[in-house]
Design a protein around this motif. Structure first.
Motif, mmCIF file in Angstrom:
data_model
loop_
_atom_site.group_PDB
_atom_site.id
_atom_site.type_symbol
_atom_site.label_atom_id
_atom_site.label_comp_id
_atom_site.label_asym_id
_atom_site.label_seq_id
_atom_site.Cartn_x
_atom_site.Cartn_y
_atom_site.Cartn_z
ATOM 1 N N GLN A 172 -34.842 -35.676 26.270
ATOM 2 C CA GLN A 172 -33.622 -34.868 26.344
ATOM 3 C C GLN A 172 -33.950 -33.641 27.193
ATOM 4 O O GLN A 172 -35.074 -33.149 27.130
ATOM 5 C CB GLN A 172 -33.218 -34.395 24.941
ATOM 6 C CG GLN A 172 -33.024 -35.509 23.939
ATOM 7 C CD GLN A 172 -33.122 -35.021 22.487
ATOM 8 O OE1 GLN A 172 -33.455 -33.869 22.214
ATOM 9 N NE2 GLN A 172 -32.861 -35.912 21.560
ATOM 10 N N ILE A 173 -32.954 -33.176 27.955
ATOM 11 C CA ILE A 173 -33.106 -31.895 28.647
ATOM 12 C C ILE A 173 -32.261 -30.897 27.860
ATOM 13 O O ILE A 173 -31.034 -31.030 27.784
ATOM 14 C CB ILE A 173 -32.663 -31.983 30.117
ATOM 15 C CG1 ILE A 173 -33.566 -32.973 30.882
ATOM 16 C CG2 ILE A 173 -32.719 -30.598 30.768
ATOM 17 C CD1 ILE A 173 -33.207 -33.171 32.347
ATOM 18 N N LEU A 174 -32.920 -29.909 27.215
ATOM 19 C CA LEU A 174 -32.236 -28.986 26.304
ATOM 20 C C LEU A 174 -31.632 -27.801 27.049
ATOM 21 O O LEU A 174 -30.528 -27.366 26.747
ATOM 22 C CB LEU A 174 -33.222 -28.475 25.237
ATOM 23 C CG LEU A 174 -33.940 -29.542 24.409
ATOM 24 C CD1 LEU A 174 -34.896 -28.881 23.429
ATOM 25 C CD2 LEU A 174 -32.935 -30.421 23.674
ATOM 26 N N GLN A 175 -32.390 -27.235 28.005
ATOM 27 C CA GLN A 175 -31.913 -26.065 28.769
ATOM 28 C C GLN A 175 -32.378 -26.204 30.214
ATOM 29 O O GLN A 175 -33.387 -26.873 30.466
ATOM 30 C CB GLN A 175 -32.505 -24.760 28.199
ATOM 31 C CG GLN A 175 -32.044 -24.410 26.801
ATOM 32 C CD GLN A 175 -32.492 -23.005 26.441
ATOM 33 O OE1 GLN A 175 -31.940 -22.028 26.968
ATOM 34 N NE2 GLN A 175 -33.487 -22.900 25.592
ATOM 35 N N THR A 176 -31.663 -25.557 31.120
ATOM 36 C CA THR A 176 -32.076 -25.566 32.528
ATOM 37 C C THR A 176 -32.002 -24.129 33.060
ATOM 38 O O THR A 176 -31.190 -23.317 32.588
ATOM 39 C CB THR A 176 -31.143 -26.447 33.387
ATOM 40 O OG1 THR A 176 -29.830 -25.874 33.348
ATOM 41 C CG2 THR A 176 -31.091 -27.865 32.861
ATOM 42 N N SER A 177 -32.848 -23.834 34.058
ATOM 43 C CA SER A 177 -32.765 -22.522 34.725
ATOM 44 C C SER A 177 -31.471 -22.487 35.534
ATOM 45 O O SER A 177 -30.875 -23.539 35.846
ATOM 46 C CB SER A 177 -33.953 -22.364 35.680
ATOM 47 O OG SER A 177 -33.931 -23.420 36.647
ATOM 48 N N VAL A 178 -31.049 -21.289 35.876
ATOM 49 C CA VAL A 178 -29.883 -21.166 36.760
ATOM 50 C C VAL A 178 -30.281 -21.629 38.158
ATOM 51 O O VAL A 178 -29.569 -22.382 38.823
ATOM 52 C CB VAL A 178 -29.396 -19.694 36.802
ATOM 53 C CG1 VAL A 178 -28.299 -19.515 37.838
ATOM 54 C CG2 VAL A 178 -28.913 -19.272 35.418
ATOM 55 N N SER A 206 -36.719 -24.837 36.520
ATOM 56 C CA SER A 206 -37.411 -25.065 35.241
ATOM 57 C C SER A 206 -36.430 -25.644 34.218
ATOM 58 O O SER A 206 -35.210 -25.423 34.307
ATOM 59 C CB SER A 206 -38.032 -23.765 34.715
ATOM 60 O OG SER A 206 -37.058 -22.768 34.618
ATOM 61 N N ILE A 207 -36.969 -26.412 33.299
ATOM 62 C CA ILE A 207 -36.138 -27.107 32.293
ATOM 63 C C ILE A 207 -36.879 -27.111 30.950
ATOM 64 O O ILE A 207 -38.112 -27.229 30.906
ATOM 65 C CB ILE A 207 -35.859 -28.581 32.711
ATOM 66 C CG1 ILE A 207 -37.153 -29.337 33.024
ATOM 67 C CG2 ILE A 207 -34.902 -28.646 33.891
ATOM 68 C CD1 ILE A 207 -36.954 -30.815 33.352
ATOM 69 N N GLU A 208 -36.094 -26.982 29.859
ATOM 70 C CA GLU A 208 -36.690 -27.152 28.526
ATOM 71 C C GLU A 208 -36.426 -28.591 28.114
ATOM 72 O O GLU A 208 -35.264 -29.047 28.161
ATOM 73 C CB GLU A 208 -36.096 -26.190 27.502
ATOM 74 C CG GLU A 208 -36.825 -26.307 26.154
ATOM 75 C CD GLU A 208 -36.246 -25.406 25.069
ATOM 76 O OE1 GLU A 208 -35.038 -25.088 25.142
ATOM 77 O OE2 GLU A 208 -37.003 -25.039 24.158
ATOM 78 N N VAL A 209 -37.479 -29.322 27.756
ATOM 79 C CA VAL A 209 -37.344 -30.749 27.457
ATOM 80 C C VAL A 209 -37.874 -31.069 26.057
ATOM 81 O O VAL A 209 -38.694 -30.331 25.484
ATOM 82 C CB VAL A 209 -38.090 -31.612 28.500
ATOM 83 C CG1 VAL A 209 -37.539 -31.375 29.902
ATOM 84 C CG2 VAL A 209 -39.597 -31.338 28.453
ATOM 85 N N GLU A 259 -41.069 -28.624 25.279
ATOM 86 C CA GLU A 259 -41.757 -27.647 26.160
ATOM 87 C C GLU A 259 -40.888 -27.326 27.374
ATOM 88 O O GLU A 259 -39.923 -28.015 27.663
ATOM 89 C CB GLU A 259 -43.100 -28.237 26.640
ATOM 90 C CG GLU A 259 -42.944 -29.567 27.364
ATOM 91 C CD GLU A 259 -44.295 -30.192 27.726
ATOM 92 O OE1 GLU A 259 -45.311 -29.475 27.715
ATOM 93 O OE2 GLU A 259 -44.337 -31.408 28.025
ATOM 94 N N TRP A 260 -41.251 -26.236 28.038
ATOM 95 C CA TRP A 260 -40.631 -25.864 29.300
ATOM 96 C C TRP A 260 -41.493 -26.417 30.419
ATOM 97 O O TRP A 260 -42.729 -26.347 30.349
ATOM 98 C CB TRP A 260 -40.537 -24.338 29.426
ATOM 99 C CG TRP A 260 -39.365 -23.742 28.728
ATOM 100 C CD1 TRP A 260 -39.317 -23.272 27.434
ATOM 101 C CD2 TRP A 260 -38.057 -23.544 29.273
ATOM 102 N NE1 TRP A 260 -38.053 -22.814 27.143
ATOM 103 C CE2 TRP A 260 -37.255 -22.966 28.257
ATOM 104 C CE3 TRP A 260 -37.477 -23.810 30.537
ATOM 105 C CZ2 TRP A 260 -35.904 -22.643 28.445
ATOM 106 C CZ3 TRP A 260 -36.130 -23.482 30.721
ATOM 107 C CH2 TRP A 260 -35.359 -22.909 29.690
ATOM 108 N N LEU A 261 -40.862 -26.995 31.428
ATOM 109 C CA LEU A 261 -41.565 -27.474 32.621
ATOM 110 C C LEU A 261 -40.983 -26.738 33.823
ATOM 111 O O LEU A 261 -39.803 -26.374 33.807
ATOM 112 C CB LEU A 261 -41.358 -28.987 32.817
ATOM 113 C CG LEU A 261 -41.793 -29.910 31.675
ATOM 114 C CD1 LEU A 261 -41.379 -31.355 31.971
ATOM 115 C CD2 LEU A 261 -43.300 -29.823 31.467
#
Ligand SMILES: O=C(NO)N[C@@H](Cc1ccccc1)C(=O)O
Ligand SMILES: [Zn+2]
Length: 154
Positions: free
Chosen positions: A82-88, A112-115, A127-129
């Motif tokens: 899952q991708i939870l959050q993404t950078s702008v 960057s993305i929180e996965v 984690e954030w990648l």
């Protein structure tokens, strides 16, 4: 080695199924995917590319003949991601696809993305990648939704 599906095969345009059984067969599939990817000098490979419609891929960034400035990382099996959050910010960068041999194109991806995903033993990881590894994750994640580079070429 497994055979790699080429653009146009319908399995590449299907939504992959969640993995529910974490057994030895899954380990064998992961090993076979890694060997297939390495033989093709890849830095990632998704299960649909080896004709298995499963939500599973391998990320294995390494500096090689196709991506000389790729960072070194231990191969990581990613299951039910899952991708939870993404950078702008989004960044355009060059990508290739083992299912589109010899093609390379510029694609915009989130920097960057929180996965969140399960590893080969079914443990959940979060984690954030960022950077090239985040790019590989997004490329492989697309494959699990039936999206290939062709659909991303803007
Ligand atoms: O086709 C795949 N994976 O699906 N393999 C690509 C992965 C990739 C992703 C993003 C940027 C560069 C490369 C490869 O050339 O190794
Ligand atoms: Zn690909």
């Amino acid at each position: 080695m497994l055979s790699i599906a080429i653009y146009g095969e319908k399995i590449l345009n299907q939504q992959a199924e969640p993995v529910t059984v974490f057994d030895n067969q899954l380990h064998t599939l992961a090993d076979d995917m890694l060997a297939t990817m390495q033989q093709a000098h890849g830095v990632g490979i998704a299960a649909p590319q080896v004709h298995r419609s499963l939500q599973m891929f391998i990320m294995a960034s390494n500096p090689n003949s196709r991506y000389s400035d790729a960072p070194m990382m231990a191969p990581q099996v990613v299951i039910n991601p899952q991708i939870l959050q993404t950078s702008v910010e989004q960044i355009r960068g060059e990508e290739g696809c083992l299912s589109l041999p010899q093609e390379r194109c510029q694609v915009a991806r989130f920097e960057s993305i929180e996965v969140r995903y399960q590893d080969i033993s079914g443990e959940w990881c979060q984690e954030w990648l960022s950077g090239f590894v985040a790019r590989i994750f997004q490329h492989e994640f697309d494959h699990l939704q039936g999206i290939t580079l062709r659909e991303r070429m803007s």
